[in-house]
Design an enzyme around this catalytic site. Structure first.
Site, mmCIF file in Angstrom:
data_model
loop_
_atom_site.group_PDB
_atom_site.id
_atom_site.type_symbol
_atom_site.label_atom_id
_atom_site.label_comp_id
_atom_site.label_asym_id
_atom_site.label_seq_id
_atom_site.Cartn_x
_atom_site.Cartn_y
_atom_site.Cartn_z
ATOM 1 N N ASP A 1 -6.163 5.780 -41.049
ATOM 2 C CA ASP A 1 -5.360 5.744 -42.261
ATOM 3 C C ASP A 1 -5.971 4.677 -43.167
ATOM 4 O O ASP A 1 -6.760 3.851 -42.724
ATOM 5 C CB ASP A 1 -3.917 5.401 -41.910
ATOM 6 C CG ASP A 1 -3.040 5.269 -43.141
ATOM 7 O OD1 ASP A 1 -3.140 6.133 -44.028
ATOM 8 O OD2 ASP A 1 -2.292 4.281 -43.215
ATOM 9 N N CYS B 1 0.853 -1.187 0.000
ATOM 10 C CA CYS B 1 0.000 0.000 0.000
ATOM 11 C C CYS B 1 0.889 1.238 0.000
ATOM 12 O O CYS B 1 2.019 1.200 0.508
ATOM 13 C CB CYS B 1 -0.893 -0.019 1.246
ATOM 14 S SG CYS B 1 -1.887 1.463 1.475
#
Length: 773
Positions: free
Chosen positions: A469, A87
């Site tokens: 594209d 933690c």
């Protein structure tokens, strides 16, 4: 292909006829420089608060914490296993401890695997271990290639003693109901509970006080001490037990995230069979060099990325691309580390080291996800720095002002201020973001979606327009010469021979189509000299003393070669949805070459799913407008822009950003590097291109457009889960604010609600690890 190789972006007919010289290496340097600037800015902002007491849970980002930045050469790194570190609370203490060690330059925290990587200037690992021991944590050195799976957590000592702590705490609460909180039996049971299971929390609170860090352990220790001070013995014992139990459960939940990463790591075998003279020997994959020949037997996993040189087999690439159907591959074709060989024996040549394979990059992307601070994480960091000290001040004010104004008895006000201390640490909010994002990224990686970090995932959730594209994206990129139309005294063979000679040294798909057609006819190509690329136009050169050019309609118009015959030929070609390459000699058109590229079969369905997600699609292509319009009709894209120069594509991206906001650009990661960089989210097709993996924020690993809407859908779901988690955590805090200020909350209720919120957000975030498109 080397990163420093100059890539050409063709933007004339069918993307051919103009070139934009883009150094991928320079582009990457610019990207890294920009990232480094942002990262340094974030570090300076974070470090500004490093020694303030208001940094709840350590005031960390849940990812990479920088103790210092150093430009000195010769830095080394040491990996340490710290079982107690799962933690940001522990990370803040470690950072504080190592900040006082000269020579430490950078810290990388991996909470899910409980590994700390310390970059330093030639320090002995024992010195780092001793510094960490000063804040009550044990560190064990890990070798560079050591497995990263943590052992079972033993944070709070023996499980038997902890169970006895719980029994004593509940018994004390029960006895107190029939007697009173200060009864000797109640006190004895409470002391027994604290001694068996609560001392680690109190010790960590003392360490935090000694280190001048305002974290959850300090706040819990302070609240418990206050409860004991006013005689709430059973409640103090219950608070410590519940908090310890919650920490154990939270650690178990977080270890599941690390397990998701380790599942990816287990896909690559630890050893490989390498040719040694006339024999084969088994070696660790880390020892295999690029260029070594490897043997992969039937049923084995491919150890490294490579190219097949002997044999043929089918390969299950689902771990890499998410594609369930095996792919048949033979000599000259690439295979990826982690894929499973089918029935054939093959020999491959390694083309990347173990840490440079596609699988390694996927793993690194997921492991580093907690290191890149997403926008939500940065907001939570800023919020935590304000929230915790504000609530602590509120607790102090409540203890003083409520009795002063006669709103609550002094003892009750003091007790409720202790409740406020318990909920002063936003642990649930701090841990919600990295758990949710890493779970989502691990799930994406298993299904062939390489998303580089939480920021890219959050950006994907906000995409409202996608620019495609054409070549290699909406189409397969497998272009072929359809027909040749001579326009002067040349015949078809001569037109093809001269055009192929001009493009003989190009790697563009159209050049490959010309060379393939010439090869099929077994044509001898004359040497071309003085080759010159003209951006947006084409290529020109000298062949046997003739000045020739190959390129777009714009090139023909600029050369004065336009005429009725050429116009008629182009109309005939474009009406078929094909593109044309024009061969010119000076101002005279020698011929037109019709080329076609197959549309991806899943393109139309992918565009339809994007529309269902509220995402607008547009085609940005260098092909002429008629060809692009034809592709738009096939795929269902109304906004189709053709005849675009490289700078025109950038302008179109900016137009879309002004209209829709967040824009994604989908390309092959090489030819579209400028547009990918300008878009908010760059998406590269396929896994074979190093540039695709290095420059784009997202890579669709199996080269399928269907994965694009899957990725956006996952991003939307991730953000919904993340917003729910944060909202739930904040709502619980607000409820207990109201209860505490009303005098209705109890300490054990506050602890239960606070740690319960943490467990809920962790569990909810972990659901994303099981996500299936």
């Amino acid at each position: 292909m080397s990163e420093s190789t100059t890539h050409q972006q063709r933007c004339g007919c069918h993307g051919h006829g103009c070139t934009e010289t883009v150094s991928a290496h320079e582009h990457q340097q610019e990207h890294e420089a920009h990232h480094e600037h942002e990262h340094e800015h974030e570090h300076e902002h974070s470090h500004e608060h490093a020694h303030q007491a208001g940094a709840c849970c350590g005031g960390t980002d849940g990812g990479v914490l920088k103790a210092r930045l150093s430009d000195k050469a010769g830095a080394e790194s040491t990996r340490l296993r710290i079982q107690a570190m799962d933690c940001p609370t522990e990370a803040r203490l470690i950072e504080k401890a190592l900040a006082g060690v000269p020579g430490v330059t950078e810290l990388h925290f991996d909470f899910f695997e409980r590994v700390l990587t310390v970059e330093h200037e030639r320090l002995e690992s024992q010195r780092l271990i001793d510094a960490i021991a000063h804040v009550g944590m044990r560190a064990e050195p890990l070798s560079a290639g050591a497995a990263s799976e943590p052992a079972a957590s033993t944070r709070h000592g023996g499980q038997g003693w902890f169970a006895l702590s719980g029994v004593a705490a509940f018994t004390a609460e029960g006895v107190a109901w029939g007697m009173h909180d200060q009864h000797p039996l109640v006190v004895l049971l409470a002391v027994l509970s604290i001694a068996c299971g609560g001392l680690p929390t109190l010790k960590k609170g003392w360490i935090a006080l000694r280190s001048r860090v305002l974290n959850i352990h300090f706040l819990m220790a302070l609240a418990v001490s206050g409860a004991l001070l006013i005689g709430q013995w059973p409640e103090a014992a219950m608070v410590l037990f519940l908090f310890g139990l919650a920490e154990k459960l939270e650690a178990m939940s977080l270890s599941r995230v690390g397990r998701a990463v380790r599942e990816l790591m287990s896909l690559a075998p630890a050893t490989a069979w390498v040719r040694a003279g006339d024999d084969w020997r088994e070696v660790a994959v880390a020892e295999v060099a690029v260029g070594d020949k490897l043997r992969v037997r039937p049923g084995e996993r491919v150890p490294l990325d490579g190219d097949i040189v002997v044999g043929r087999s089918d390969f299950n690439e689902a771990p890499i691309t998410g594609e369930s159907l095996p792919r048949d591959k033979g000599e000259g074709e690439p295979v990826f580390a982690g894929s499973i060989n089918g029935q054939g024996m093959v020999e491959i040549v390694a083309r990347a080291p173990a840490d440079g394979s596609v699988l390694a990059r996927i793993i690194d992307s997921v492991r580093d996800a907690q290191a890149s601070k997403a926008p939500t994480q940065r907001f939570i960091d800023r919020f935590a720095r304000i929230y915790t000290p504000a609530v602590v001040l509120l607790a102090v004010a409540a203890a003083i002002l409520l009795p002063l104004f006669g709103l609550m008895p002094a003892r009750t006000a003091f007790y409720q201020s202790l409740v406020l201390l318990v909920i002063a640490c936003p642990c649930a909010m701090v841990i919600a973001t990295p758990v949710t994002l890493v779970s989502s990224l691990a799930a994406a990686a298993r299904h062939g979606l390489l998303i580089k970090g939480g920021e890219a995932l959050e950006t994907a959730a906000r995409v409202r327009a996608v620019a495609f594209d054409k070549t290699g994206t909406l189409t397969t990129g497998q272009t072929e010469v359809v027909r040749i139309l001579p326009l002067a005294e040349c015949d078809e063979v001569e037109v093809l021979r001269l055009a192929a000679a001009l493009d003989a040294h190009s790697t563009h798909p159209l050049a490959r189509a010309l060379l393939s057609a010439a090869g099929a006819r077994q044509l001898d190509l004359p040497p071309a000299e003085q080759l010159r690329e003209q951006a947006g136009l084409g290529v020109s050169g000298m062949i046997a003393g003739r000045q020739l050019s190959l390129g777009s309609q714009r090139m023909a118009r600029d050369a004065g070669a336009w005429g009725p015959a050429l116009q008629q030929s182009l109309d005939e070609i474009e009406l078929q949805g094909q593109a044309a390459l024009l061969l010119l000699e000076g101002s005279r058109a020698l011929g037109a070459i019709a080329v076609a590229d197959r549309v991806r079969p899943e393109a139309a369905a992918a565009v339809s799913r994007l529309a269902a997600l509220g995402v607008h699609a547009v085609i940005l292509s260098g092909d002429n407008q008629r060809v692009v319009d034809s592709l738009g009709r096939v795929t269902g894209i109304d906004d189709a822009q053709g005849a675009l120069l490289p700078e025109d594509k950038l302008t179109q991206i900016e137009r879309l950003q002004a209209r829709y906001g967040v824009v994604a650009m989908v390309g092959d990661g090489v030819n579209d590097a400028p547009a990918l960089a300008r878009a908010d989210l760059g998406v590269a097709m396929g896994a074979a291109s190093d540039t695709a993996l290095e420059t784009a924020s997202v890579a669709l690993m199996d080269d399928r457009l269907a994965k694009l809407p899957q990725m956006l859908s996952l991003a939307h779901r991730t953000m919904r889960v993340l917003r729910f988690n944060l909202g739930l955590a904040l709502a619980i805090k607000l409820v207990f604010f109201a209860l505490a200020l009303s005098g209705l909350a109890t300490l054990w209720m506050a602890v239960f609600a606070d740690v319960g919120a943490s467990l809920i957000v962790v569990g909810n975030g972990l659901r994303l690890a099981r996500h299936k498109p």
